[in-house]
Design a protein around this motif. Structure first.
Motif, mmCIF file in Angstrom:
data_model
loop_
_atom_site.group_PDB
_atom_site.id
_atom_site.type_symbol
_atom_site.label_atom_id
_atom_site.label_comp_id
_atom_site.label_asym_id
_atom_site.label_seq_id
_atom_site.Cartn_x
_atom_site.Cartn_y
_atom_site.Cartn_z
ATOM 1 N N PHE A 1 0.676 -1.322 0.053
ATOM 2 C CA PHE A 1 0.038 0.025 0.036
ATOM 3 C C PHE A 1 1.002 1.250 0.178
ATOM 4 N N VAL A 2 1.778 1.392 0.810
ATOM 5 C CA VAL A 2 2.666 2.482 1.012
ATOM 6 C C VAL A 2 3.493 2.710 -0.571
ATOM 7 N N LYS A 3 3.808 1.603 -1.066
ATOM 8 C CA LYS A 3 4.436 1.750 -2.419
ATOM 9 C C LYS A 3 3.352 2.375 -3.535
ATOM 10 N N TYR A 4 2.250 1.837 -3.429
ATOM 11 C CA TYR A 4 1.424 2.278 -4.105
ATOM 12 C C TYR A 4 0.736 3.702 -4.069
ATOM 13 N N ARG A 5 0.492 4.158 -2.544
ATOM 14 C CA ARG A 5 0.257 5.508 -2.330
ATOM 15 C C ARG A 5 1.281 6.318 -2.856
ATOM 16 N N ASP A 6 2.670 5.844 -2.717
ATOM 17 C CA ASP A 6 3.719 6.861 -3.004
ATOM 18 C C ASP A 6 3.688 7.067 -4.746
ATOM 19 N N ALA A 7 3.396 5.970 -5.100
ATOM 20 C CA ALA A 7 3.611 5.998 -6.908
ATOM 21 C C ALA A 7 2.211 6.816 -7.191
ATOM 22 N N GLN A 8 1.156 6.411 -6.684
ATOM 23 C CA GLN A 8 -0.144 7.190 -7.298
ATOM 24 C C GLN A 8 -0.284 8.619 -6.958
ATOM 25 N N CYS A 9 0.558 9.082 -5.503
ATOM 26 C CA CYS A 9 0.616 10.686 -5.371
ATOM 27 C C CYS A 9 1.546 11.245 -6.172
ATOM 28 N N ASN B 1 4.614 24.721 -4.557
ATOM 29 C CA ASN B 1 3.455 24.854 -3.375
ATOM 30 C C ASN B 1 2.314 23.854 -4.087
ATOM 31 N N ALA B 2 2.007 24.188 -5.416
ATOM 32 C CA ALA B 2 0.597 23.524 -5.965
ATOM 33 C C ALA B 2 0.850 22.050 -6.074
ATOM 34 N N LEU B 3 2.006 21.671 -6.495
ATOM 35 C CA LEU B 3 2.302 20.282 -6.434
ATOM 36 C C LEU B 3 2.456 19.459 -5.288
ATOM 37 N N ALA B 4 2.760 20.344 -4.087
ATOM 38 C CA ALA B 4 2.547 19.781 -2.767
ATOM 39 C C ALA B 4 1.255 19.562 -2.525
ATOM 40 N N MET B 5 0.562 20.434 -2.899
ATOM 41 C CA MET B 5 -0.941 20.428 -2.342
ATOM 42 C C MET B 5 -1.702 19.247 -2.999
ATOM 43 N N ARG B 6 -1.633 18.945 -4.356
ATOM 44 C CA ARG B 6 -2.102 17.823 -5.073
ATOM 45 C C ARG B 6 -1.412 16.630 -4.210
ATOM 46 N N ARG B 7 -0.221 16.661 -3.770
ATOM 47 C CA ARG B 7 0.391 15.278 -3.246
ATOM 48 C C ARG B 7 -0.399 15.134 -1.897
ATOM 49 N N PHE B 8 -0.542 16.111 -1.204
ATOM 50 C CA PHE B 8 -1.213 15.872 0.341
ATOM 51 C C PHE B 8 -2.469 15.560 0.103
ATOM 52 N N ALA B 9 -3.146 16.207 -0.785
ATOM 53 C CA ALA B 9 -4.689 15.918 -0.809
ATOM 54 C C ALA B 9 -4.596 14.256 -1.290
ATOM 55 N N CYS B 10 -4.082 13.695 -2.220
ATOM 56 C CA CYS B 10 -3.856 12.263 -2.598
ATOM 57 C C CYS B 10 -3.553 11.353 -1.456
ATOM 58 N N ILE B 11 -2.449 11.880 -0.442
ATOM 59 C CA ILE B 11 -2.066 11.127 0.630
ATOM 60 C C ILE B 11 -3.455 11.125 1.689
ATOM 61 N N ALA B 12 -4.122 12.142 1.726
ATOM 62 C CA ALA B 12 -4.962 12.250 2.634
ATOM 63 C C ALA B 12 -6.167 11.300 2.179
ATOM 64 N N ASN C 1 -5.185 7.390 2.450
ATOM 65 C CA ASN C 1 -4.955 6.887 3.561
ATOM 66 C C ASN C 1 -6.381 6.722 4.162
ATOM 67 N N SER C 2 -7.357 7.721 3.914
ATOM 68 C CA SER C 2 -8.611 7.589 4.575
ATOM 69 C C SER C 2 -9.428 6.277 3.880
ATOM 70 N N ARG C 3 -9.342 6.061 2.644
ATOM 71 C CA ARG C 3 -9.777 5.105 1.947
ATOM 72 C C ARG C 3 -9.196 3.649 2.595
ATOM 73 N N ARG C 4 -8.041 3.563 2.600
ATOM 74 C CA ARG C 4 -7.583 2.434 3.304
ATOM 75 C C ARG C 4 -7.868 2.150 4.533
ATOM 76 N N ALA C 5 -7.779 3.345 5.582
ATOM 77 C CA ALA C 5 -8.166 2.975 6.953
ATOM 78 C C ALA C 5 -9.696 2.599 6.859
ATOM 79 N N PHE C 6 -10.655 2.888 6.067
ATOM 80 C CA PHE C 6 -12.005 2.613 6.082
ATOM 81 C C PHE C 6 -11.982 1.137 5.471
#
Length: 146
Positions: free
Chosen positions: A94-102, A115-126, A129-134
């Motif tokens: 999952f961590v590998k997938y999340r890193d590649a996907q984000c 900054n805009a690229l980081a925002m996209r990455r943070f939104a993807c991580i959030a 992670n939330s989908r995985r937790a669910f």
């Protein structure tokens, strides 16, 4: 008796799916997260970074829940150990997938500033992670415990 079997099939097949869809509806997408944070006074980047950090805490809680359930699972030790090993492997993948996907999600920002690229990455991580937790909580929600 013949009328009960189809009813049992419908109840056991569709009600779990309906409850899962309802619960899953609360997991925000990357776009929804970015939209929500766009109204924040503290800044979009900071808001998304906080959401990513909160989702990491939520994911760790869900992972702990899985381990707790597996430890108390009313099943032969052999199968408990197999499930734990597969869970650990799943977490690593999952961590590998999340890193590649984000990284991909961030790349869709094109020539935007960092900054805009980081925002996209943070939104993807959030979101991921939330989908995985669910997903993890749902997977162990019906395990019979000792």
């Amino acid at each position: 008796m013949h009328k009960i079997a189809p009813l049992i099939f419908v109840v056991t097949t569709f009600f779990p799916l309906a409850s899962m869809a309802t619960a899953d509806a609360h997991v925000q997408s990357e776009r929804e997260l970015r939209d929500e944070c766009s109204g924040e006074l503290t800044g979009v980047r900071e808001c998304l970074e906080e959401k990513a950090a909160a989702s990491e805490v939520d994911l760790k809680d869900a992972e702990k829940r899985v381990i707790d359930v597996l430890t108390q699972w009313d099943e032969d030790t052999k199968y408990v150990n197999q499930a734990k090993a597969k869970f650990n492997a799943s977490n690593k993948e999952f961590v590998k997938y999340r890193d590649a996907q984000c990284a991909f999600a961030s790349a869709l920002g094109g020539g935007a500033i960092g900054n805009a690229l980081a925002m996209r990455r943070f939104a993807c991580i959030a979101e991921l992670n939330s989908r995985r937790a669910f997903q993890l909580r749902d997977l162990v929600s019906d395990r019979p415990l000792k």
